[in-house]
Design an enzyme around this catalytic site. Structure first.
Site, PDB file in Angstrom:
ATOM      1  N   LYS A 108     -25.135  20.023 -13.561  1.00 33.29           N
ATOM      2  CA  LYS A 108     -24.011  20.756 -14.151  1.00 33.29           C
ATOM      3  C   LYS A 108     -24.364  21.411 -15.478  1.00 33.29           C
ATOM      4  O   LYS A 108     -23.825  22.453 -15.820  1.00 33.29           O
ATOM      5  CB  LYS A 108     -22.793  19.840 -14.330  1.00 33.29           C
ATOM      6  CG  LYS A 108     -22.058  19.563 -13.018  1.00 33.29           C
ATOM      7  CD  LYS A 108     -20.647  19.017 -13.266  1.00 33.29           C
ATOM      8  CE  LYS A 108     -19.894  18.837 -11.964  1.00 33.29           C
ATOM      9  NZ  LYS A 108     -20.423  17.720 -11.153  1.00 33.29           N
ATOM     10  N   GLU A 158     -10.984  22.124 -17.485  1.00 36.80           N
ATOM     11  CA  GLU A 158     -10.400  20.863 -17.068  1.00 36.80           C
ATOM     12  C   GLU A 158     -11.535  20.007 -16.518  1.00 36.80           C
ATOM     13  O   GLU A 158     -12.618  20.504 -16.219  1.00 36.80           O
ATOM     14  CB  GLU A 158      -9.343  21.076 -15.975  1.00 36.80           C
ATOM     15  CG  GLU A 158      -9.911  21.402 -14.600  1.00 36.80           C
ATOM     16  CD  GLU A 158     -10.477  22.812 -14.506  1.00 36.80           C
ATOM     17  OE1 GLU A 158     -10.061  23.681 -15.305  1.00 36.80           O
ATOM     18  OE2 GLU A 158     -11.349  23.039 -13.650  1.00 36.80           O
ATOM     19  N   SER A 207     -29.026  16.024  -7.005  1.00 35.46           N
ATOM     20  CA  SER A 207     -28.252  16.723  -8.037  1.00 35.46           C
ATOM     21  C   SER A 207     -27.997  15.905  -9.301  1.00 35.46           C
ATOM     22  O   SER A 207     -27.803  16.476 -10.368  1.00 35.46           O
ATOM     23  CB  SER A 207     -26.923  17.198  -7.446  1.00 35.46           C
ATOM     24  OG  SER A 207     -26.227  16.123  -6.846  1.00 35.46           O
TER      25      SER A 207
HETATM   26  C1  LIG Z   1     -20.209  17.579  -9.743  1.00 36.80           C
HETATM   27  C2  LIG Z   1     -21.370  17.074  -8.988  1.00 36.80           C
HETATM   28  C3  LIG Z   1     -21.659  17.523  -7.680  1.00 36.80           C
HETATM   29  C4  LIG Z   1     -20.769  18.446  -6.909  1.00 36.80           C
HETATM   30  O1  LIG Z   1     -20.613  19.716  -7.414  1.00 36.80           O
HETATM   31  P1  LIG Z   1     -21.233  21.015  -6.763  1.00 36.80           P
HETATM   32  O2  LIG Z   1     -20.588  22.103  -7.511  1.00 36.80           O
HETATM   33  O3  LIG Z   1     -20.922  21.035  -5.294  1.00 36.80           O
HETATM   34  O4  LIG Z   1     -22.697  20.964  -6.984  1.00 36.80           O
HETATM   35  C5  LIG Z   1     -22.810  17.054  -7.067  1.00 36.80           C
HETATM   36  N1  LIG Z   1     -23.634  16.181  -7.678  1.00 36.80           N
HETATM   37  C6  LIG Z   1     -23.398  15.724  -8.925  1.00 36.80           C
HETATM   38  C7  LIG Z   1     -24.333  14.759  -9.520  1.00 36.80           C
HETATM   39  C8  LIG Z   1     -22.250  16.151  -9.623  1.00 36.80           C
HETATM   40  O5  LIG Z   1     -22.010  15.685 -10.858  1.00 36.80           O
END
Ligand SMILES: *Cc1c(COP(=O)(O)O)cnc(C)c1O
Length: 406
Positions: free
Chosen positions: A96, A118, A383
């Site tokens: 993010k 938000e 992610s």
């Molecule tokens: C917020 C989040 C996601 C999901 O958000 P996307 O916009 O679909 O990428 C995925 N993995 C993590 C670690 C997150 O914090």
């Protein structure tokens, strides 16, 4: 269509990816969106902006993040090789920050003094608070009172970083009310404030801007994987909530002979309300200012959704995903809570990496596919890291002793 041509063509000037996307806005917000679009399209080509973003990524975020070969996990599953793009090692522990730093820099170049958003579970709020501290911008985050009570560590992080967290006391006191409160603030204050969205969703230009700031993930991963192996992966996969980590990871591979799969949360099962698999069970509609595939209730309103991973529980998906599926370029599949928790423990035990529950969905899919394929390679976008999920997982599943066997 090659990557550069695709990017020139999509989105169109009015923010469309085929029939999806667009900007469905109250009239007061039209000039604000127009201002962001024009500023972004100019600023993103300036060498000053590009060089500053590169420096920030290198020196502050710790990019490039590595690609890692999971040798033990792969051996346990057979002969197919699993690799991870390590976004868990990006500063603050997830992807993010890639778009939040971009949004903060854009705010700075536009001469704005304040950024707002938000947050639900608080992940976007923490990433944006980090960007605000870095750039010396004022930051206000709207959060439902119910979420504030549940997410104390993230609330504390935002406050330590100097952000004002506003408790939203209306309605169900969760994300939906927080979105409304943030938009109210934005309508009043857009002259000196910019609204920073948390995923590749919302009205144009947000899906485009967030996507562009996330490309770095796929571009790095493609070059790194090629250098490590001499080839491209057979399959790439990422989890899909709103769709930001996945879109940035996928698009640089769009012209390659690589199968691309987005993974949505199946939660507790396929009944409406038990999952958040919008692409798999939803239909076309307009919500939150854009046209995409969404989960609707009987009245056509956004349906209640559920996932063990709070970052994935969104009743729609970024419009570009709907388009990429329609083109036949990306497929979407699902992983349940149980499969995600299984992947969470296996990566922890066999590789020493505790993944976010969101990322564990993509990993669960990769583990399932690796067994079926029996050869070749899969590159997973990891992610984020799972520290934030430890308390919840331990409370509900213990320390993973039931999940050891293959
Ligand atoms: C917020 C989040 C996601 C999901 O958000 P996307 O916009 O679909 O990428 C995925 N993995 C993590 C670690 C997150 O914090």
């Amino acid at each position: 269509m090659d990557y550069a041509t695709y990017l020139k063509k999509y989105p169109s000037a009015d923010g469309r990816f085929g029939k999806y996307g667009g900007a469905y806005l109250p009239p007061q917000l039209v000039p604000a969106m127009e201002e962001i679009t024009q500023a972004y399209l100019t600023i993103c080509h300036s060498s000053q902006f590009i060089n500053e973003l590169r420096r920030i990524r290198r020196e502050f975020q710790g990019r490039p993040t590595p690609v890692y070969h999971c040798e033990t996990l792969s051996r346990k599953l057979g002969n197919c090789q699993i690799y991870l793009k390590r976004e868990d090692l990006n500063h603050t522990g997830a992807h993010k920050l890639n778009h939040c730093m971009g949004e903060g820099l854009l705010a700075k170049f536009m001469g704005k003094k304040r950024i707002i958003a938000e947050t639900g579970a608080g992940q976007h709020g923490v990433a944006l608070a980090t960007a605000a501290a870095f750039f010396g911008l004022d930051c206000t985050i709207y959060m439902g009172a119910v979420d504030i009570a549940k997410q104390a560590p993230n609330v504390a992080r935002m406050k330590v970083l100097g952000t004002k967290v506003v408790s939203v006391e209306k309605g169900a006191k969760t994300l939906k009310e927080a979105v409304d409160a943030a938009f109210e603030d934005y309508m009043e204050n857009y002259k000196d404030t910019i609204y920073c969205i948390g995923s590749a969703v919302g009205p144009h230009p947000f899906p485009m801007i967030v996507r562009d700031f996330q490309f770095v993930v796929g571009e790095e991963a493609r070059a790194q994987f090629k250098e490590m192996t001499g080839f491209l992966p057979d399959v790439i996969t990422a989890c899909v909530g709103g769709g930001s980590n996945s879109i940035g990871f996928f698009l640089p591979f769009i012209n390659d002979p690589v199968e691309i799969v987005g993974v949505e949360p199946l939660g507790r099962g396929d009944k409406l309300g038990d999952h958040a698999a919008s692409m798999s069970y939803g239909s076309e509609g307009v919500m939150h200012g854009f046209d995409s595939i969404m989960l609707k209730d009987a009245d056509g309103e956004p349906a209640p959704v559920y996932s063990i991973a709070s970052g994935l529980d969104y009743p729609s998906v970024g419009p570009e995903h709907a388009f990429l599926r329609e083109l036949g370029r990306v497929n979407y599949d699902v992983a349940s809570d149980r499969e995600a928790v299984d992947a969470f423990f296996k990566l922890s035990r066999y590789e020493g990496i505790i993944p976010a529950l969101e990322s564990s969905h993509a990993l669960a899919y990769a583990m399932r596919r690796a067994k079926e394929m029996g050869q070749g390679s899969i590159l997973v976008n990891l992610s984020g890291r799972g520290d934030k999920d430890l308390d919840y997982v331990i409370e509900h599943y213990g320390y993973g002793d039931d999940f050891k066997d293959f």
